[in-house]
Design a protein around this motif. Structure first.
Motif, mmCIF file in Angstrom:
data_model
loop_
_atom_site.group_PDB
_atom_site.id
_atom_site.type_symbol
_atom_site.label_atom_id
_atom_site.label_comp_id
_atom_site.label_asym_id
_atom_site.label_seq_id
_atom_site.Cartn_x
_atom_site.Cartn_y
_atom_site.Cartn_z
ATOM 1 N N UNK A 15 11.195 -11.006 2.029
ATOM 2 C CA UNK A 15 9.914 -11.639 2.323
ATOM 3 C C UNK A 15 8.805 -10.814 1.680
ATOM 4 N N UNK A 16 7.656 -11.433 1.462
ATOM 5 C CA UNK A 16 6.554 -10.764 0.769
ATOM 6 C C UNK A 16 5.235 -10.949 1.511
ATOM 7 N N UNK A 17 4.363 -9.959 1.352
ATOM 8 C CA UNK A 17 3.011 -9.996 1.917
ATOM 9 C C UNK A 17 2.059 -9.463 0.846
ATOM 10 N N UNK A 18 0.942 -10.137 0.668
ATOM 11 C CA UNK A 18 -0.062 -9.717 -0.300
ATOM 12 C C UNK A 18 -0.995 -8.692 0.332
ATOM 13 N N UNK A 19 -1.288 -7.639 -0.427
ATOM 14 C CA UNK A 19 -2.194 -6.581 0.019
ATOM 15 C C UNK A 19 -3.285 -6.426 -1.038
ATOM 16 N N UNK A 20 -4.517 -6.487 -0.593
ATOM 17 C CA UNK A 20 -5.642 -6.294 -1.503
ATOM 18 C C UNK A 20 -6.003 -4.815 -1.519
ATOM 19 N N UNK A 21 -6.020 -4.226 -2.697
ATOM 20 C CA UNK A 21 -6.459 -2.836 -2.787
ATOM 21 C C UNK A 21 -7.962 -2.770 -2.532
ATOM 22 N N UNK A 22 -8.420 -1.594 -2.133
ATOM 23 C CA UNK A 22 -9.834 -1.381 -1.850
ATOM 24 C C UNK A 22 -10.355 -0.257 -2.740
ATOM 25 N N UNK A 23 -11.643 -0.242 -2.989
ATOM 26 C CA UNK A 23 -12.257 0.809 -3.791
ATOM 27 C C UNK A 23 -11.869 2.178 -3.257
ATOM 28 N N UNK A 24 -11.884 2.349 -1.949
ATOM 29 C CA UNK A 24 -11.603 3.652 -1.347
ATOM 30 C C UNK A 24 -10.140 4.082 -1.484
ATOM 31 N N UNK A 25 -9.252 3.171 -1.888
ATOM 32 C CA UNK A 25 -7.843 3.535 -2.074
ATOM 33 C C UNK A 25 -7.639 4.434 -3.290
ATOM 34 N N UNK A 26 -8.531 4.316 -4.283
ATOM 35 C CA UNK A 26 -8.413 5.133 -5.493
ATOM 36 C C UNK A 26 -8.768 6.588 -5.186
ATOM 37 N N UNK A 27 -8.082 7.492 -5.840
ATOM 38 C CA UNK A 27 -8.405 8.913 -5.681
ATOM 39 C C UNK A 27 -9.153 9.421 -6.912
ATOM 40 N N UNK A 28 -9.339 10.704 -6.990
ATOM 41 C CA UNK A 28 -10.091 11.305 -8.096
ATOM 42 C C UNK A 28 -9.430 11.089 -9.456
ATOM 43 N N UNK A 29 -8.141 10.755 -9.449
ATOM 44 C CA UNK A 29 -7.415 10.536 -10.703
ATOM 45 C C UNK A 29 -7.433 9.081 -11.162
ATOM 46 N N UNK A 30 -8.112 8.219 -10.390
ATOM 47 C CA UNK A 30 -8.291 6.836 -10.805
ATOM 48 C C UNK A 30 -7.152 5.906 -10.437
ATOM 49 N N UNK A 31 -6.294 6.317 -9.530
ATOM 50 C CA UNK A 31 -5.240 5.427 -9.049
ATOM 51 C C UNK A 31 -5.133 5.537 -7.531
ATOM 52 N N UNK A 32 -4.391 4.604 -6.940
ATOM 53 C CA UNK A 32 -4.228 4.603 -5.488
ATOM 54 C C UNK A 32 -3.545 5.900 -5.062
ATOM 55 N N UNK A 33 -4.132 6.565 -4.080
ATOM 56 C CA UNK A 33 -3.592 7.826 -3.580
ATOM 57 C C UNK A 33 -2.278 7.590 -2.858
ATOM 58 N N UNK A 34 -1.374 8.558 -2.950
ATOM 59 C CA UNK A 34 -0.031 8.406 -2.394
ATOM 60 C C UNK A 34 -0.020 8.095 -0.895
ATOM 61 N N UNK A 35 -0.964 8.617 -0.131
ATOM 62 C CA UNK A 35 -0.944 8.356 1.311
ATOM 63 C C UNK A 35 -1.203 6.880 1.633
ATOM 64 N N UNK A 36 -1.874 6.171 0.745
ATOM 65 C CA UNK A 36 -2.156 4.758 0.966
ATOM 66 C C UNK A 36 -0.862 3.945 0.941
ATOM 67 N N UNK A 37 0.084 4.332 0.117
ATOM 68 C CA UNK A 37 1.359 3.620 0.033
ATOM 69 C C UNK A 37 2.056 3.609 1.393
ATOM 70 N N UNK A 38 2.014 4.729 2.087
ATOM 71 C CA UNK A 38 2.643 4.811 3.411
ATOM 72 C C UNK A 38 1.939 3.901 4.407
ATOM 73 N N UNK A 39 0.639 3.782 4.288
ATOM 74 C CA UNK A 39 -0.113 2.861 5.132
ATOM 75 C C UNK A 39 0.313 1.420 4.844
ATOM 76 N N UNK A 40 0.514 1.108 3.577
ATOM 77 C CA UNK A 40 0.982 -0.236 3.220
ATOM 78 C C UNK A 40 2.354 -0.515 3.813
ATOM 79 N N UNK A 41 3.256 0.455 3.769
ATOM 80 C CA UNK A 41 4.586 0.265 4.373
ATOM 81 C C UNK A 41 4.437 -0.133 5.837
#
Length: 146
Positions: free
Chosen positions: A17-43
């Motif tokens: 099964x699938x669920x859509x998740x919208x990324x947020x501006x605050x998800x990006x870190x100083x390196x310009x990509x989603x920070x690793x801790x956000x992935x765990x929140x998505x899980x």
């Protein structure tokens, strides 16, 4: 000692099964990509939202709750705001009081996981925090994800 196989991206067909998740501006870190801790929140979001939607998790008054005792994530491609993520969910193992959920995170429209991971819930009595057997309705929902 033999070396474990290197984790590989997986296709959408590997998930139930699938669920859509919208990324947020605050998800990006100083390196310009989603920070690793956000992935765990998505899980956590994907699993618990599915259980709530299926009517087998009451986060406010349910007698049992799932506590995370193990988690892991492997990363294959960078995700960044404003991309949309499609999270695939499956169940790899159902025990007497525990469940291993596996989540694949796909950049919208991509065929292979940008990241994949798992976490294990142990279901416990809300008041005593002691493990409790999975109830039949929850068991049914979990089996549909295997």
């Amino acid at each position: 000692m033999t070396e474990a196989a290197k984790p590989q991206p997986e296709p959408r067909a590997a998930y139930k099964t699938f669920r859509t998740i919208t990324t947020r501006w605050m998800d990006n870190d100083a390196y310009g990509h989603v920070n690793n801790v956000v992935y765990y929140s998505w899980f956590d979001t994907v699993v618990n939202a599915h259980l709530i939607d299926e009517g087998v998790l009451d986060i406010h008054a349910g007698e049992t709750i799932g506590l995370v005792i193990e988690t892991q994530c492997n990363y294959f491609a960078s995700v960044a705001f404003p991309q949309t993520v499609e999270a695939g969910l499956r169940v790899a193992r159902i025990g007497k009081s525990s469940v291993r959920y596996e989540v694949g995170l796909f950049i919208q429209g991509e065929d292979l996981t940008a990241a994949k991971g798992h976490f294990v819930h142990v279901y416990v009595d809300r008041a005593t925090r002691r493990p409790t057997a999975l109830r039949a309705p929850l068991q049914t929902v979990l089996e549909a994800l295997t």
